[in-house]
Design an enzyme around this catalytic site. Structure first.
Site, short mmCIF file in Angstrom:
data_model
loop_
_atom_site.label_atom_id
_atom_site.label_comp_id
_atom_site.label_asym_id
_atom_site.label_seq_id
_atom_site.Cartn_x
_atom_site.Cartn_y
_atom_site.Cartn_z
CG ASP A 1 31.27 -29.23 -69.45
OD1 ASP A 1 30.40 -29.67 -68.69
OD2 ASP A 1 31.86 -28.15 -69.28
CG HIS B 1 26.59 -36.31 -65.92
ND1 HIS B 1 26.80 -37.46 -65.21
CD2 HIS B 1 27.74 -35.62 -65.86
CE1 HIS B 1 28.03 -37.46 -64.73
NE2 HIS B 1 28.62 -36.35 -65.11
CD GLN C 1 33.00 -31.03 -61.13
OE1 GLN C 1 33.46 -31.74 -60.27
NE2 GLN C 1 31.71 -30.75 -61.21
P1 IMP Z 1 32.97 -24.74 -58.72
O1 IMP Z 1 33.15 -26.21 -58.93
O2 IMP Z 1 31.54 -24.30 -58.81
O3 IMP Z 1 33.65 -24.26 -57.48
O4 IMP Z 1 33.72 -24.00 -59.94
C1 IMP Z 1 35.14 -24.05 -60.08
C2 IMP Z 1 35.53 -24.15 -61.55
O5 IMP Z 1 35.15 -25.42 -62.06
C3 IMP Z 1 34.86 -23.12 -62.46
O6 IMP Z 1 35.76 -22.78 -63.49
C4 IMP Z 1 33.68 -23.89 -63.05
O7 IMP Z 1 33.28 -23.35 -64.28
C5 IMP Z 1 34.31 -25.26 -63.22
N1 IMP Z 1 33.33 -26.35 -63.22
C6 IMP Z 1 32.67 -26.84 -62.15
N2 IMP Z 1 31.85 -27.85 -62.54
C7 IMP Z 1 32.02 -28.01 -63.87
C8 IMP Z 1 31.49 -28.92 -64.83
O8 IMP Z 1 30.69 -29.82 -64.55
N3 IMP Z 1 31.93 -28.76 -66.11
C9 IMP Z 1 32.85 -27.82 -66.46
N4 IMP Z 1 33.38 -26.94 -65.59
C10 IMP Z 1 32.97 -27.04 -64.30
#
Ligand code: IMP
Length: 407
Positions: free
Chosen positions: A13, A41, A223
């Site tokens: 982010d 995004h 991410q």
């Molecule tokens: P997952 O990717 O849905 O498995 O989530 C795993 C971790 O990554 C969690 O803490 C989510 O909040 C974080 N996360 C996944 N995608 C994003 C993103 O685009 N921005 C910020 N955190 C993310």
């Protein structure tokens, strides 16, 4: 010009969409190399705001060819909805290319993601619930379904049957859920096949040929560095490699082709989901950063945890990614603070530590050691060059450069 990687240097982010969009005119291909629709995004063009989850930001630049690389996990329902949404607003998506080797998220991945988080209780990761982790687990376990499987109905049936044999047992016996019907999943995915067919390509070949012709390729991470499954705050991470190495494996472009790695950093820090976060604020400063910075997730709408800038994290991102450049975002959010703390090192159980602790337990104990910089009160959102900034804002940027290893 060779390939450039653009990635998040913190916990995601950081404003990568904006950076990609600014570079968009100079590049021919914009490639997503990992993650899925856990990403979000936001790109603002004129008075139009676009929230993208799966499509590369380059989709909004008419001269760009957007590519979804082999390292991405695709939820076809989400992808098609995003394509339709853009088409309805007059955005042409016909140039999109999708790797034959990308893996697919299926309904059982989504269900398992949600129920397993519920079962973890307090120890939950705080995932986005989009099925990302379970889809990558199947990929590594060699039981995943790839885009190319959509075009061979008998293989697709075999793979869905094989997967559901296990998954249904888990869903029914462990999680007390209903099982899924092979025919139902098969029918749904065969329907997607026809719609997706025109976009599917050997994207590694395409990108390598483009590089040979001297065209510019931008590899866009989702991410951030600290959510990387190998280098992040494991287990509070996503299940892929957003770091620079992932750009190679997730696109099929060799590392020697990559000449620049740009790390995006926010002028402060945010994170979504569980896990350690040394500079996190629980007071009104945190609230203020959240409300002025609009720190709410594009994908889930969750409030982001907010804290001050953390230089050891930035230095770690330089090391892990071999960063060649930093791109600083959201400096304007800090306007109005009298003093701005910047974390320059940690106190870990009484010892000053300059680097990110290698042990996760130590990182959980790390207390920020701050230096305080004078703030500024003049609004800066119209500033376009460094010289347009008030002296204290310039000094803040200079200080971040020094302590982040940007020079
Ligand atoms: P997952 O990717 O849905 O498995 O989530 C795993 C971790 O990554 C969690 O803490 C989510 O909040 C974080 N996360 C996944 N995608 C994003 C993103 O685009 N921005 C910020 N955190 C993310």
């Amino acid at each position: 010009m060779p390939a450039i990687v653009l990635l998040g240097a913190q916990w995601g982010d950081e404003g990568k969409g904006k950076a990609t969009d600014l570079l968009g005119d100079k590049v021919k291909y914009v490639v997503r190399y990992q993650g899925g629709n856990n990403a979000g995004h936001t790109v603002v063009i004129g008075d139009q705001k676009y929230a993208l989850h799966l499509l590369p930001s380059g989709i909004l630049t008419p001269s760009c060819i957007p590519v979804i690389g082999n390292g991405v996990v695709i939820d076809p329902a989400v992808l098609l909805e995003e394509i339709r949404g853009l088409n309805d607003r007059g955005v042409d998506t016909s140039q999109l290319k999708i790797s034959t080797n990308a893996h697919l998220i299926t309904p059982y991945h989504r269900t398992i993601d949600k129920v397993s988080e519920r079962f973890l209780g307090k120890a939950k990761i705080g995932t986005t619930g989009r099925g990302i982790g379970p889809a990558y687990a199947d990929k590594i376990n060699r039981i995943g379904i790839r885009v190319q499987d959509l075009f061979d109905p008998s293989i697709l049936r075999q793979k869905i049957e094989g997967a559901l044999r296990d998954k249904n047992q888990v869903l029914i016996k462990v999680f007390n859920r209903k099982g899924l019907e092979v025919d139902e999943v098969l029918r749904e995915y065969l329907d997607y096949a026809e719609i997706l067919r025109p976009y599917v390509a050997d994207t590694s070949l395409l990108l390598n040929k483009a590089l040979e012709k001297g065209e510019n390729v931008l590899l866009e991470g989702s991410q951030g560095t600290l959510l990387d499954v190998d280098h992040g705050t494991y287990p509070f991470v996503t299940s892929s490699n957003p770091t620079a190495g992932g750009a190679s494996t997730g696109s099929g472009i060799g590392p020697t082709r990559i000449s620049r790695v740009i790390g995006i950093v926010k002028a402060y820090t945010t994170r979504v989901g569980s896990g350690p976060f040394p500079t996190e604020l629980f007071d009104e400063d945190g609230e203020k950063l959240r409300s002025i910075g609009g720190e709410f997730g594009t994908t889930t709408g969750r409030s982001r945890r907010c804290g001050w800038y953390d230089a050891p994290i930035a230095r770690y991102a330089v090391r892990i990614n071999g960063l060649t450049d930093f791109f600083l975002t959201k400096l304007d959010v800090l306007t109005g603070w009298e003093k701005i703390p910047v974390c320059v090192a940690y106190d870990v159980d009484g010892t000053r530590v300059e680097e990110l602790p290698a042990s996760q337990s130590d990182f959980h104990h790390a207390q920020p050691i701050y230096e305080y910089l004078p703030g500024w009160s003049e609004p800066i959102s119209q500033a376009r060059e460094l010289k347009d900034l008030p002296a204290n804002a310039r000094a803040y940027v200079k200080f971040l450069e020094e302590v982040s290893g940007a020079q």
